[in-house]
Write an enzyme that holds these catalytic residues in place. Structure first.
Site, short mmCIF file in Angstrom:
data_model
loop_
_atom_site.label_atom_id
_atom_site.label_comp_id
_atom_site.label_asym_id
_atom_site.label_seq_id
_atom_site.Cartn_x
_atom_site.Cartn_y
_atom_site.Cartn_z
N GLY A 35 -28.57 25.56 19.53
CA GLY A 35 -27.78 24.34 19.60
C GLY A 35 -28.60 23.06 19.66
O GLY A 35 -28.07 22.00 20.00
N GLU A 41 -26.88 32.62 26.90
CA GLU A 41 -25.88 31.87 27.70
C GLU A 41 -25.27 32.78 28.77
O GLU A 41 -24.92 32.30 29.85
CB GLU A 41 -24.82 31.27 26.76
CG GLU A 41 -25.42 30.11 25.96
CD GLU A 41 -24.79 29.86 24.61
OE1 GLU A 41 -23.70 30.38 24.32
OE2 GLU A 41 -25.42 29.13 23.81
N LYS A 43 -18.48 31.48 20.03
CA LYS A 43 -18.59 31.06 21.43
C LYS A 43 -17.21 30.65 21.98
O LYS A 43 -16.21 31.27 21.63
CB LYS A 43 -19.65 29.95 21.57
CG LYS A 43 -21.01 30.40 21.00
CD LYS A 43 -22.16 29.50 21.35
CE LYS A 43 -23.45 30.04 20.72
NZ LYS A 43 -24.63 29.24 21.06
N ASN A 55 -21.18 33.59 15.80
CA ASN A 55 -20.80 33.61 17.21
C ASN A 55 -20.01 32.34 17.47
O ASN A 55 -20.59 31.26 17.56
CB ASN A 55 -22.07 33.67 18.08
CG ASN A 55 -21.76 33.61 19.56
OD1 ASN A 55 -20.59 33.63 19.96
ND2 ASN A 55 -22.81 33.54 20.37
N SER A 72 -30.06 27.49 15.73
CA SER A 72 -30.04 26.37 14.79
C SER A 72 -30.20 26.80 13.33
O SER A 72 -30.82 26.10 12.53
CB SER A 72 -31.12 25.34 15.17
OG SER A 72 -30.81 24.77 16.44
N HIS A 120 -26.51 37.68 25.45
CA HIS A 120 -26.77 36.35 24.90
C HIS A 120 -27.41 35.50 26.00
O HIS A 120 -27.06 35.64 27.18
CB HIS A 120 -25.46 35.72 24.41
CG HIS A 120 -25.70 34.49 23.60
ND1 HIS A 120 -26.01 33.28 24.19
CD2 HIS A 120 -25.69 34.28 22.26
CE1 HIS A 120 -26.18 32.38 23.23
NE2 HIS A 120 -25.99 32.96 22.06
N GLU A 144 -33.20 35.21 19.64
CA GLU A 144 -32.72 33.83 19.74
C GLU A 144 -33.55 33.09 20.79
O GLU A 144 -33.28 33.21 21.99
CB GLU A 144 -31.25 33.80 20.18
CG GLU A 144 -30.31 34.48 19.21
CD GLU A 144 -28.89 33.96 19.34
OE1 GLU A 144 -28.35 33.53 18.32
OE2 GLU A 144 -28.34 33.95 20.45
P1 13P Z 1 -26.63 27.70 17.17
O1 13P Z 1 -26.61 28.29 15.80
O2 13P Z 1 -25.52 26.75 17.45
O3 13P Z 1 -27.99 27.17 17.52
O4 13P Z 1 -26.36 28.93 18.19
C1 13P Z 1 -27.10 30.08 18.07
C2 13P Z 1 -26.51 31.11 18.94
O5 13P Z 1 -26.57 31.04 20.14
C3 13P Z 1 -25.81 32.23 18.29
O6 13P Z 1 -25.56 33.25 19.20
#
Ligand code: 13P
Length: 247
Positions: A171, A97, A10, A8, A210, A95, A165
């Protein structure tokens, strides 16, 4: 089942960066074909470029969101048929976010997942608890509730993907313990089987939050972990491919 390692990307990178990243992933996967299936999800403006670059290379391309309607007066939104049209086969939905920054609730994610299915896209539906919910002992309840509310009836027949997740692991460099991941993936599997019967056993459940080369092997070896949804580490081709190589 064959694991799926999804990147992803982002809201990262320039056109040049994304083209270079796609090319590096293509070259790396061609040199050392991973056991895992690969999926990359670039930002919308770069999706078509990446899809064209990866056409016929065995690396799938997906969107990071879509609107619930196939078209219409929805300024700034992108529809599932548009994603399909430019070469996407998958779309990440729900997601955390999006749930947090755009107020998407389970009903909204469900409507988007229906739209994805109607367009012939595989939905990758994300679920996950907040840190407060985990500390309160509610992680499993939250996640199974999100599944019940977000997955459409046609999800299993279309080979939909679930991504677990935990919000607090995204992150942050922190992850749940292996036992915690195994427990919640087991609960997700049970809920998929309860809803979809035997088809629920064949659906992939990805872990995300992560994931990096150093922890991928241990996480991917856990029962009912059928791949990973990778954020930050997917922006470095060597790291993304190392994670895929850990399957
Ligand atoms: P990270 O791998 O940066 O923690 O992000 C995970 C994520 O949100 C993937 O969709």
């Amino acid at each position: 089942m064959r694991p799926l390692i999804a990147g992803n990307w982002k809201m990262h990178g320039t056109l040049r960066d994304c083209a270079a990243l796609a090319e590096a992933v293509r070259q790396g996967a061609a040199a050392t074909p991973p056991a895992a299936e690969l999926l990359v999800c670039p930002p919308f403006p770069y999706l078509q470029l990446v899809a064209v670059a990866l056409l016929g290379q065995g690396i799938a391309v997906g969107g990071q969101d879509c609107h619930a309607a196939p078209k219409g007066a929805h300024t700034g939104d992108v529809s599932a048929p548009m994603l399909k049209d430019v070469g996407a086969t998958h779309v990440i939905l729900g997601h955390s976010e999006r749930r947090a920054n755009h107020g998407e609730d389970d009903a909204a994610v469900l409507a988007k997942a229906e739209a994805a299915l109607a367009a012939g896209l595989v939905p990758v539906v994300c679920v996950g608890e907040s840190e407060a919910e985990r500390l309160a002992g509610d992680a499993e309840k939250v996640v199974t509730g999100q599944l019940a509310g977000s997955l459409p009836d046609g999800f299993a027949a279309a080979g939909g993907v679930v991504a677990y997740e935990p919000v607090w692991a995204i992150g942050t460099g922190r992850t749940p313990t292996e036992a915690e991941i195994a427990a919640i993936h087991g609960a997700i599997r049970a809920s998929l089987v309860a809803r979809f019967g035997e088809q629920g056993r064949a659906l992939r459940i990805l872990y995300g939050g992560s994931v990096k080369p150093s922890n991928a092997k241990a996480i991917l070896a856990l029962p009912d972990v059928d791949g990973a949804l990778v954020g930050g580490a997917s922006l470095v081709a060597a790291d993304f491919l190392a994670i895929a190589g850990a399957c």
